[in-house]
Scaffold this motif. Structure first.
Motif, PDB file in Angstrom:
ATOM      1  N   VAL A 195       0.831  -1.200   0.000  1.00 53.68           N
ATOM      2  CA  VAL A 195       0.000   0.000   0.000  1.00 53.68           C
ATOM      3  C   VAL A 195       0.866   1.251   0.000  1.00 53.68           C
ATOM      4  CG1 VAL A 195      -1.771   1.283   1.251  1.00 53.68           C
ATOM      5  CG2 VAL A 195      -1.897  -1.209   1.148  1.00 53.68           C
ATOM      6  N   VAL A 196       1.929   1.246   0.812  1.00 57.42           N
ATOM      7  CA  VAL A 196       2.844   2.386   0.830  1.00 57.42           C
ATOM      8  C   VAL A 196       3.513   2.550  -0.529  1.00 57.42           C
ATOM      9  CG1 VAL A 196       5.022   3.227   1.798  1.00 57.42           C
ATOM     10  CG2 VAL A 196       3.249   2.343   3.317  1.00 57.42           C
ATOM     11  N   GLY A 197       3.837   1.417  -1.172  1.00 57.30           N
ATOM     12  CA  GLY A 197       4.472   1.475  -2.485  1.00 57.30           C
ATOM     13  C   GLY A 197       3.621   2.172  -3.523  1.00 57.30           C
ATOM     14  N   LEU A 198       2.306   2.040  -3.431  1.00 62.65           N
ATOM     15  CA  LEU A 198       1.420   2.749  -4.357  1.00 62.65           C
ATOM     16  C   LEU A 198       1.563   4.261  -4.208  1.00 62.65           C
ATOM     17  CD1 LEU A 198      -1.784   0.540  -4.020  1.00 62.65           C
ATOM     18  CD2 LEU A 198      -0.306   0.730  -6.019  1.00 62.65           C
ATOM     19  N   GLY A 199       1.792   4.710  -2.984  1.00 66.44           N
ATOM     20  CA  GLY A 199       2.047   6.127  -2.762  1.00 66.44           C
ATOM     21  C   GLY A 199       3.402   6.548  -3.298  1.00 66.44           C
ATOM     22  N   VAL A 200       4.387   5.657  -3.197  1.00 71.43           N
ATOM     23  CA  VAL A 200       5.722   5.938  -3.731  1.00 71.43           C
ATOM     24  C   VAL A 200       5.651   6.083  -5.247  1.00 71.43           C
ATOM     25  CG1 VAL A 200       8.033   4.978  -4.085  1.00 71.43           C
ATOM     26  CG2 VAL A 200       6.964   4.846  -1.831  1.00 71.43           C
ATOM     27  N   VAL A 201       4.858   5.219  -5.906  1.00 76.20           N
ATOM     28  CA  VAL A 201       4.670   5.319  -7.360  1.00 76.20           C
ATOM     29  C   VAL A 201       4.132   6.698  -7.728  1.00 76.20           C
ATOM     30  CG1 VAL A 201       3.250   4.528  -9.285  1.00 76.20           C
ATOM     31  CG2 VAL A 201       4.367   2.872  -7.820  1.00 76.20           C
ATOM     32  N   THR A 202       3.119   7.153  -7.002  1.00 81.17           N
ATOM     33  CA  THR A 202       2.516   8.457  -7.289  1.00 81.17           C
ATOM     34  C   THR A 202       3.528   9.573  -7.098  1.00 81.17           C
ATOM     35  OG1 THR A 202       0.357   7.634  -6.603  1.00 81.17           O
ATOM     36  CG2 THR A 202       0.645  10.013  -6.657  1.00 81.17           C
ATOM     37  N   TYR A 203       4.311   9.507  -6.016  1.00 82.16           N
ATOM     38  CA  TYR A 203       5.335  10.523  -5.753  1.00 82.16           C
ATOM     39  C   TYR A 203       6.363  10.550  -6.873  1.00 82.16           C
ATOM     40  CZ  TYR A 203       9.243  12.893  -3.477  1.00 82.16           C
ATOM     41  OH  TYR A 203      10.266  13.748  -3.189  1.00 82.16           O
ATOM     42  N   GLU A 204       6.823   9.362  -7.286  1.00 84.26           N
ATOM     43  CA  GLU A 204       7.818   9.276  -8.357  1.00 84.26           C
ATOM     44  C   GLU A 204       7.253   9.807  -9.672  1.00 84.26           C
ATOM     45  OE1 GLU A 204      11.258   7.724  -8.573  1.00 84.26           O
ATOM     46  OE2 GLU A 204      10.964   8.713  -6.652  1.00 84.26           O
ATOM     47  N   SER A 205       5.996   9.489  -9.978  1.00 83.83           N
ATOM     48  CA  SER A 205       5.379   9.957 -11.220  1.00 83.83           C
ATOM     49  C   SER A 205       5.268  11.474 -11.228  1.00 83.83           C
ATOM     50  CB  SER A 205       3.992   9.332 -11.393  1.00 83.83           C
ATOM     51  OG  SER A 205       4.082   7.929 -11.508  1.00 83.83           O
ATOM     52  N   ALA A 206       4.866  12.043 -10.086  1.00 81.01           N
ATOM     53  CA  ALA A 206       4.751  13.502  -9.994  1.00 81.01           C
ATOM     54  C   ALA A 206       6.118  14.166 -10.148  1.00 81.01           C
ATOM     55  CB  ALA A 206       4.107  13.895  -8.664  1.00 81.01           C
ATOM     56  N   ALA A 207       7.139  13.579  -9.528  1.00 79.45           N
ATOM     57  CA  ALA A 207       8.497  14.127  -9.646  1.00 79.45           C
ATOM     58  C   ALA A 207       8.985  14.059 -11.088  1.00 79.45           C
ATOM     59  CB  ALA A 207       9.440  13.359  -8.725  1.00 79.45           C
ATOM     60  N   ARG A 208       8.665  12.966 -11.768  1.00 82.14           N
ATOM     61  CA  ARG A 208       9.087  12.816 -13.165  1.00 82.14           C
ATOM     62  C   ARG A 208       8.384  13.843 -14.053  1.00 82.14           C
ATOM     63  NH1 ARG A 208       8.642   7.865 -13.199  1.00 82.14           N
ATOM     64  NH2 ARG A 208       6.533   7.620 -14.032  1.00 82.14           N
TER      65      ARG A 208
END
Length: 486
Positions: free
Chosen positions: A448-461
């Motif tokens: 579940v935390v990893g799904l938030g990490v994906v979103t953070y990484e996508s926004a940063a990209r």
């Protein structure tokens, strides 16, 4: 094609090795090895192909592997405390190292720090554990580090919003299956489950008779079963699109399944996750979420009195409001008063393998002195020492800050960061009961935390590639949420 060819080659080689080894083993161990191979090989192929189906498959294996093991023992007519299948979920989940190592250079510095610090803490705990606890420390290390692979995995494997949604929905589907089996188990008690209950010597799971069992479903005890369903139920309550095709009926099934496990800590975690998710949502969303919470509460009030064995269920729920007179609560309080002085007397820690299931490996298959440890805060400090424990919790703090940062940049994606942050806070609160960062609970938490990490990484990209791209997403309608993020 190259990845597929490599996967097929690995599958063929592994099949040959396992087949040769199985021919030299006794029949029971050979059967266990064959089942393990059947479970493991699809995961290897999915991981090598970097398929987005690998995580749903791993969740399914975590959910059903204990039941497969029980059926295996029942068919053989002999109970085994520790078998090859005991390690099946960990072995299968270790395939995540394949995509992680192939893309490890792409991990951003902000995420890298959140990986390096826990690895150093775990390395210290493993070295200390090897000296004091032997091989049990290695099993304990695997229970920590393999679920943690999900963080670097989600940091390097891009998931768009549609794939994130599919993952959460597949988790809900698996939880519904677990709940349905739990309801059947509560009403019927299949013979393989009764066989296991008669041999496992676990007093907390009730009696192997209908309505007298404390449901553990396909998991290995009520605690993991309750946490599995609670972790899935939280997103099902807060967002319609995460409920799957059964909608509110699916929510009702999982709620009933969770209720008959009688795991109060799972309800505490569920309440915390939903409350935090609601608190950090926007004003309009708050009202919708409050309506959903009210609907679930009303549904439970209506359904619980109509369930078979409702008297016992209601009595268990009532203990949450009369906690000071609850026997389990008082035992936990006495346990804390016993082990806290030990923590102060061992500031260096006791190392991995000193607490939990890993104690079986050095105790003839039986749980050791701290095999059942009812306080996760003390357990972490007692395992890694005062400094190691502080570093561990500092990492959780940094991770929480990351998940709560820049949530307003992408309305359609930020729900995953909110869910991840709420789940992380819920896991910390539940440390008052036990450590939720290892094994199944750790896997679900980091997923579940990893799904938030994906979103953070996508926004940063997106910010790096197109500083104005977030404005487009903010204005996008519902259909835009299905567009793949590069």
């Amino acid at each position: 094609p190259a990845a597929l060819a490599a996967g097929i080659g690995a599958l063929a080689a592994a099949s040959a090795i396992i087949g040769y080894a199985s021919a030299r083993l006794d029949p029971y161990t050979s059967m266990q090895a064959a089942i393990l191979a059947a479970i493991l090989l699809p995961a290897i192929v999915l991981a090598m192909m970097e398929s987005r189906k690998v995580i749903p498959y791993l969740v399914l294996i975590w959910a059903i592997a204990p039941e497969i093991r029980r059926v295996s023992d029942w068919l053989e007519g002999e109970f085994h405390s520790v078998t090859l299948l005991s390690a099946a979920p960990l072995l299968v989940s270790s395939v995540l190292v394949v995509p992680v190592l192939s893309r490890i250079s792409k991990i951003q510095p902000g995420i890298r720090k959140l990986i390096v610090i826990p690895v150093l803490v775990l390395a210290y705990g493993a070295m200390l554990g090897l000296l004091k606890n032997g091989t049990g420390s290695l099993y304990d290390l695997a229970n920590y580090i393999i679920p943690m692979l999900l963080i670097p995995y989600f940091a390097v494997i891009p998931y768009d919003r549609r794939e994130q949604e599919k993952l959460v929905r597949s988790f809900a589907h698996t939880a519904i299956l677990v709940a349905v089996y739990g309801i059947v188990q509560y009403l019927v008690v299949p013979p393989w489950d009764a066989f296991w209950m008669n041999h496992v010597e676990m007093n907390s799971i009730g009696l192997p008779y209908p309505l007298e069992i404390r449901v553990f479903s396909t998991l290995n005890s009520p605690g993991p079963a309750g946490m599995f369903m609670a972790t899935a139920l939280a997103p099902m309550i807060v967002e319609k699109k995460w409920r799957g095709p059964l909608g509110w009926f699916g929510v009702a099934i999982v709620s009933i399944g969770l209720l008959i496990t009688l795991v109060r800590s799972a309800w505490v975690m569920l309440i915390v996750i939903v409350a935090v998710y609601t608190a950090i949502s926007s004003g309009k969303q708050k009202w919708r979420l409050l309506a959903a919470i009210g609907a679930v509460s009303a549904m439970l009030v209506f359904l619980v009195p109509k369930l078979p064995g409702a008297e016992g269920l209601v009595a268990r729920v009532n203990t949450m409001s009369d906690i000071q007179d609850d026997h389990s609560y008082n035992e936990r309080l006495d346990f804390f008063h016993t082990v806290f002085p030990m923590l102060l007397s061992k500031p260096q820690g006791m190392g991995l393998g000193s607490i939990g299931v890993g104690t079986k490996l050095n105790n003839g298959g039986d749980l050791g002195e701290f095999g059942v440890f009812d306080n996760g805060f003390v357990g972490i400090f007692l395992t890694f020492g005062l400094i190691g424990g502080l570093l561990f919790f500092w990492t959780l703090w940094l991770l929480g800050k990351l998940l709560l940062s820049r949530r307003d940049e992408a309305i359609q994606s930020s729900i995953y960061q909110r869910l991840a942050a709420a789940s992380l806070i819920g896991s910390v609160v539940c440390l008052i009961f036990e450590n939720g960062y290892t094994g199944l609970r750790g896997f679900l938490q980091w997923m579940v935390v990893g799904l938030g990490v994906v979103t953070y990484e996508s926004a940063a990209r997106r910010r790096r590639e197109d500083p104005n791209g977030t404005a487009v997403e903010r204005q996008a309608g519902p259909r835009e949420s299905a567009v793949r993020v590069p």
